[in-house]
Design an enzyme around this catalytic site. Structure first.
Site, PDB file in Angstrom:
ATOM      1  CE1 TYR A 127      -3.788   2.400   0.794  1.00 41.86           C
ATOM      2  CE2 TYR A 127      -2.411   3.167   2.603  1.00 41.86           C
ATOM      3  CZ  TYR A 127      -3.523   3.316   1.790  1.00 41.86           C
ATOM      4  OH  TYR A 127      -4.355   4.391   1.983  1.00 41.86           O
ATOM      5  CE  LYS A 163      -3.738   5.075  -1.455  1.00 40.54           C
ATOM      6  NZ  LYS A 163      -4.782   5.588  -2.370  1.00 40.54           N
TER       7      LYS A 163
END
Length: 302
Positions: A171, A175
Site C-alpha cells: 500500500y 501510494k
C-alpha cells in the site's frame, strides 16, 4: 443544485462508501453532475455488488442532484475507458476526475505474497493511471479542437505513501507511486488546461477504522475529526475553475487541518571534481546526515 461546482461534470471512483461517497455527495451539493463509480467490493477487493454505487446515486438524486452509477474496474484499462466514456455520453463531457478507489491487503513485508502485492499495486497505482490516461486523452483532444476544458484531477495518496507505514509495504509503495504520478501528470497536462493534485486524507473508513482504531474513534467533543466528510470540501474546491493556479501539490487533510506536504527536495550536498573513492564516501555522507533533520518516523514505528 448550485454551488462552487455548478455545471461541472465529475467522476468519483470508489464512491460507494467512505471517502469516495463523501466526495460524490459534496460535489453534488456544490452543483456537479456525478458519475459514481464503485465495484461494491469487500475490504480486501473480493466480491462485487452494484448496491453501494446505486445507493449513493439515489442519495444524490434525493438531494436534487444528477448522478449515474458505474460498476467498472478502474484498473482494467478498457473498463477505465468505458467509465470516462460514460461521463461524456451521459452528461456531455468531463471536467473532474477524483481517483479514490482502493483496498487493503495488509501484511508485514516478509509475509506478503506476490498475489497480495500485485492486487494492491494494481487497484491503487494502475487504477489511477488507467482512469487518468483516458481522461487525459479526452482533454487533449478537446484542447486541440479549440474546446479546452478547465479540467481537474484529484488523486488519492496517503501518509503511508509519504512517510511509510509498518505492515503496509504494498500500500505504501502504491501510494508513493501515486504522489510521483501526480507531479508528472501536472507538468504534462498543464498545456491542456488540466491541473493535477493529490490528497493524503486521514479519515475513518473501512480501511482505517480497525488498523488505526484508537485514532479513528469518534470524538465526544462535538467535532468528529475523523469523519470522511471533513476531507470533501477540499476536493470540491480543487474541482472548481477557481483552483486553476494550483497544480502538482500534495495536500494532507485531517479533520479541520490542511497541510501542504513538502515532499522530496534537494538537500545538503557534497561534490568533488573527480570520482569518489569508496573509503571516503562514509565520512562525506555522515557529514551530510549529521547536518540534516532526521526523517519523519514511519507510521507504526516503535
Amino acid at each position: 443544485m448550485s454551488g462552487i461546482c455548478t455545471g461541472r461534470i465529475a467522476i468519483v471512483t470508489g464512491a460507494g462508501r467512505g471517502l469516495g461517497r463523501a466526495h460524490a455527495l459534496e460535489l453534488a451539493r456544490q452543483g456537479a453532475r456525478v458519475v459514481v463509480n464503485d465495484l461494491g467490493a469487500e475490504l480486501d477487493g473480493g466480491g462485487r455488488s452494484a448496491g453501494p454505487a446505486q445507493e449513493v446515486v439515489e442519495e444524490i438524486r434525493a438531494l436534487g442532484g444528477e448522478a449515474v452509477a458505474n460498476g467498472e474496474d478502474v484498473a482494467d484499462f478498457d473498463g477505465a475507458r468505458r467509465l470516462v466514456r460514460q461521463a461524456i455520453d451521459t452528461f456531455g463531457g468531463l471536467d473532474v476526475l477524483v481517483a479514490n478507489a482502493g483496498f487493503l491487503r495488509d501484511r508485514m513485508l516478509v509475509n506478503t505474497s506476490e498475489e497480495e502485492w500485485d492486487a494492491v499495486v494494481r487497484v491503487h497505482l494502475k487504477g489511477h493511471f488507467a482512469t487518468l490516461r483516458h481522461a487525459a486523452e479526452y482533454w487533449r483532444a478537446e484542447s486541440k479542437a479549440g474546446r479546452a476544458r478547465s479540467a481537474r484531477v484529484i488523486a488519492t495518496t496517503s501518509g503511508a505513501g509519504l512517510q511509510g507505514s509498518v505492515g503496509q509495504a504494498a500500500y505504501s509503495a502504491a501510494k508513493a507511486g501515486i504522489a510521483a504520478l501526480t507531479l508528472v501528470a501536472a507538468e504534462e497536462l498543464g498545456r491542456y488546461g488540466v491541473t493535477v493534485n493529490a490528497l493524503a486524507p486521514s479519515a475513518r473508513t473501512r480501511m482505517t477504522e480497525t488498523a488505526f482504531a484508537e485514532k479513528m474513534a469518534a470524538s465526544d467533543t462535538g467535532f468528529d475529526a475523523m469523519t470522511p466528510e471533513n476531507v470533501s470540501p477540499v476536493v470540491a474546491w480543487l474541482a472548481t475553475e477557481e483552483s486553476a493556479d494550483v497544480t502538482g501539490r500534495v495536500i494532507e487533510v485531517e479533520g479541520g487541518r490542511i497541510c501542504l506536504e513538502d515532499g522530496w527536495r534537494h538537500g545538503p550536498a557534497a561534490a568533488l571534481d573527480r570520482r569518489w573513492d569508496a573509503a571516503g564516501v562514509g565520512a562525506a555522507l555522515r557529514g551530510l546526515i549529521d547536518g540534516s533533520p532526521a526523517p519523519e518516523p514511519v507510521y507504526g514505528a516503535k
